[in-house]
Motif scaffolding. Structure first.
Motif, PDB file in Angstrom:
ATOM      1  N   SER A 255       5.257  42.618 -19.854  1.00  0.00           N
ATOM      2  CA  SER A 255       5.541  41.203 -19.631  1.00  0.00           C
ATOM      3  C   SER A 255       4.739  40.329 -20.595  1.00  0.00           C
ATOM      4  N   ILE A 256       3.537  40.795 -20.973  1.00  0.00           N
ATOM      5  CA  ILE A 256       2.769  40.090 -21.998  1.00  0.00           C
ATOM      6  C   ILE A 256       3.531  40.110 -23.314  1.00  0.00           C
ATOM      7  N   VAL A 257       4.145  41.255 -23.607  1.00  0.00           N
ATOM      8  CA  VAL A 257       4.938  41.379 -24.838  1.00  0.00           C
ATOM      9  C   VAL A 257       6.089  40.373 -24.822  1.00  0.00           C
ATOM     10  N   ILE A 258       6.759  40.275 -23.680  1.00  0.00           N
ATOM     11  CA  ILE A 258       7.868  39.324 -23.556  1.00  0.00           C
ATOM     12  C   ILE A 258       7.362  37.897 -23.735  1.00  0.00           C
ATOM     13  N   SER A 259       6.210  37.613 -23.137  1.00  0.00           N
ATOM     14  CA  SER A 259       5.617  36.284 -23.253  1.00  0.00           C
ATOM     15  C   SER A 259       5.242  35.971 -24.701  1.00  0.00           C
ATOM     16  N   VAL A 260       4.616  36.954 -25.377  1.00  0.00           N
ATOM     17  CA  VAL A 260       4.219  36.760 -26.779  1.00  0.00           C
ATOM     18  C   VAL A 260       5.458  36.573 -27.658  1.00  0.00           C
ATOM     19  N   ALA A 261       6.508  37.358 -27.372  1.00  0.00           N
ATOM     20  CA  ALA A 261       7.757  37.217 -28.142  1.00  0.00           C
ATOM     21  C   ALA A 261       8.324  35.815 -27.982  1.00  0.00           C
ATOM     22  N   ALA A 262       8.263  35.297 -26.750  1.00  0.00           N
ATOM     23  CA  ALA A 262       8.754  33.945 -26.509  1.00  0.00           C
ATOM     24  C   ALA A 262       7.902  32.922 -27.254  1.00  0.00           C
ATOM     25  N   VAL A 263       6.573  33.108 -27.210  1.00  0.00           N
ATOM     26  CA  VAL A 263       5.661  32.185 -27.904  1.00  0.00           C
ATOM     27  C   VAL A 263       5.932  32.193 -29.404  1.00  0.00           C
ATOM     28  N   ASN A 264       6.004  33.388 -30.004  1.00  0.00           N
ATOM     29  CA  ASN A 264       6.235  33.486 -31.449  1.00  0.00           C
ATOM     30  C   ASN A 264       7.580  32.888 -31.862  1.00  0.00           C
ATOM     31  N   THR A 265       8.594  33.124 -31.015  1.00  0.00           N
ATOM     32  CA  THR A 265       9.925  32.583 -31.315  1.00  0.00           C
ATOM     33  C   THR A 265       9.917  31.060 -31.267  1.00  0.00           C
ATOM     34  N   MET A 266       9.264  30.498 -30.249  1.00  0.00           N
ATOM     35  CA  MET A 266       9.199  29.050 -30.122  1.00  0.00           C
ATOM     36  C   MET A 266       8.347  28.426 -31.226  1.00  0.00           C
ATOM     37  N   ILE A 267       7.281  29.124 -31.619  1.00  0.00           N
ATOM     38  CA  ILE A 267       6.452  28.623 -32.726  1.00  0.00           C
ATOM     39  C   ILE A 267       7.277  28.539 -34.005  1.00  0.00           C
ATOM     40  N   LYS A 268       8.036  29.599 -34.267  1.00  0.00           N
ATOM     41  CA  LYS A 268       8.869  29.609 -35.467  1.00  0.00           C
ATOM     42  C   LYS A 268       9.953  28.528 -35.402  1.00  0.00           C
TER      43      LYS A 268
END
Length: 463
Positions: A255-268
């Motif tokens: 779930s941390i991975v999913i959260s990080v993926a969401a963060v990185n996607t939104m940052i980009k």
């Protein structure tokens, strides 16, 4: 075998210190693998913030590998402790053999998948923020993959070795592996100019050493568990029992991975339309800075998880022996300690964010980089005390054998609140929405955690 009976007799405070200090140190040292890489990368002029951003892109992929180690290692640790408490040494020994074989298999399979889908995985986690970041991420990840089987095996064995009564051995082997990384990182990066490859090779060397130390222990040094080669098998019947006990640890990492993926996607996504970070020379800054903030958070959470996970063999043994009163008292002590850790961490991020940024090469970057780092620390981690209490509750509830309750809490934090708010809040707040999503998720999860904690206390009070 009765060599672990002291878990039912010794004072809880003494047991917490005995088990937590080596485990906290070992987890901190394990966290240093990625953090040390990032510090040296950030301070290399030819890598800088682009290298920092690349390291952040690869980070969730190492977390996925860690998830496999935890479902195996933490689950086996809890089940071994319960088996020893119930005086069933055969189950304990067979679990050690099963976990060792399963972790080795999982590590090899993960490495193969990673190598085949390298570019697709890096793209998914935001590696295409610019061409330089993607080049560095691909180079770093390619060599990190070589150490995945050793990493998964070594880290999966650590909680098992602790459950056998040797947390100091875990600390020593992990510390030596990290020292290898720390020694060779500057040599490879600054002297040989190997760049991202050098950082990755130094990391893999340390992981190989730790894995070999774990293999030596389970082969020749087991104490509480009568383990031998005849116990080495997958043992599917036992896997059905111990893997669910590590499910919370697994899901918390995924779930941390999913959260990080969401963060990185939104940052980009929202960085590309930001007034400042849409410029090519600043495009990598949000990705690099969030990576630094997460590394500090990883240090704090390593302490929190180490303290909480150290309670697993104590709780497991006492629950197996019918001592719910000691489990309740231990829970109280744990929550108090984790609250203190959260308060200290909060004071550090609010008072010294610039000093932390300097460790990660801020002095060689623009003022925009430094200002955004300070802002990110103070915003993203403003409710870190709640994050500490939440994580402690998740792990302790898992140690009680309530894997699904623990997993549900973890999934609620990281996916429903974590990833969900990360996607929703930037719609109205832009990049600031990404920063405020974490404290919002921690605050909402804390409300749910309090309700579950009250339920656990009520149950442990029943005779």
């Amino acid at each position: 075998m009765d060599s672990n009976n002291f878990l039912e007799r010794e004072p809880l405070g003494k047991l917490m210190i005995k088990y937590s200090v080596p485990l906290i140190i070992s987890l901190l040292v394990a966290a240093l693998y990625n953090i040390v890489d990032q510090i040296f990368i950030a301070n290399a002029s030819y890598l800088g913030s682009n290298g920092n951003a690349a390291n952040n892109v690869v980070f969730p992929l190492t977390v996925i590998a860690l998830a496999f180690t935890l479902i195996i290692g933490d689950g086996a640790c809890a089940f071994i402790s319960m088996s020893l408490g119930a005086r069933n040494n055969k189950n304990a020994a067979d679990t050690v053999g099963s976990a060792a074989l399963l972790s080795l298999s999982a590590g090899i399979l993960t490495a193969i998948i990673y190598f085949v889908f390298r570019e697709e995985l890096l793209t998914f986690f935001g590696g295409r923020v610019n061409s330089e970041v993607f080049k560095f991420a691909l180079e770093y990840f390619t060599y990190i993959i070589l150490g995945i089987p050793f990493y998964v095996f070594g880290q999966a064995m650590n909680p098992i070795i602790s459950a056998d009564g040797s947390p100091n051995y875990v600390m020593f082997s992990t510390l030596c592996g990290a020292l290898i990384n720390i020694i060779f990182d500057p040599i490879f990066i600054f002297k040989f100019n190997w760049g991202m490859m050098g950082a990755a090779v130094a990391t893999v060397m340390g992981q190989i050493f730790t894995a070999m130390m774990s293999l030596i222990y389970i082969s020749h040094k087991m104490k509480a568990v009568n383990f031998s080669r005849k116990n080495i098998s997958y043992h599917p019947a036992l896997m059905k029992k111990y893997l669910p006990l590590g499910l919370c640890s697994f899901l918390s990492q995924i779930s941390i991975v999913i959260s990080v993926a969401a963060v990185n996607t939104m940052i980009k996504k929202y960085g590309s339309v930001d007034e400042i970070f849409s410029r090519a020379e600043y495009s990598q800054i949000p990705m690099a800075v969030i990576g630094i903030v997460m590394k500090f958070f990883q240090i704090v959470i390593s302490i929190v998880v180490g303290l909480s996970a150290s309670c697993t063999p104590i709780v497991g043994f006492n629950i197996g022996a019918g001592r719910k009163d000691r489990a309740k008292n231990l829970f109280t002590r744990l929550l108090i300690c984790e609250s203190v850790i959260g308060i200290i961490a909060f004071l550090i991020v609010e008072i010294f964010p610039a000093r932390i940024a300097e460790l990660f090469g801020a002095s060689g970057e623009s003022e925009i980089y430094l200002n955004y780092t300070v802002k990110s620390f103070r915003t993203y981690l403003c409710l870190i005390i709640f994050a500490c209490i939440n994580k402690a509750a998740f792990i302790f509830i898992q140690a009680l054998g309530r894997a699904w309750v623990s997993a549900g809490l973890s999934m609620t934090r990281e996916i429903i609140f974590g990833a969900g708010l990360t996607i929703i809040m930037p719609i109205w707040m832009g990049l600031d929405g990404v920063l405020w999503s974490m404290p919002a998720a921690d605050g909402l999860t804390f409300i749910v955690s309090i309700l579950v904690i009250m339920m656990i206390y009520k149950d442990l009070s029943r005779k």
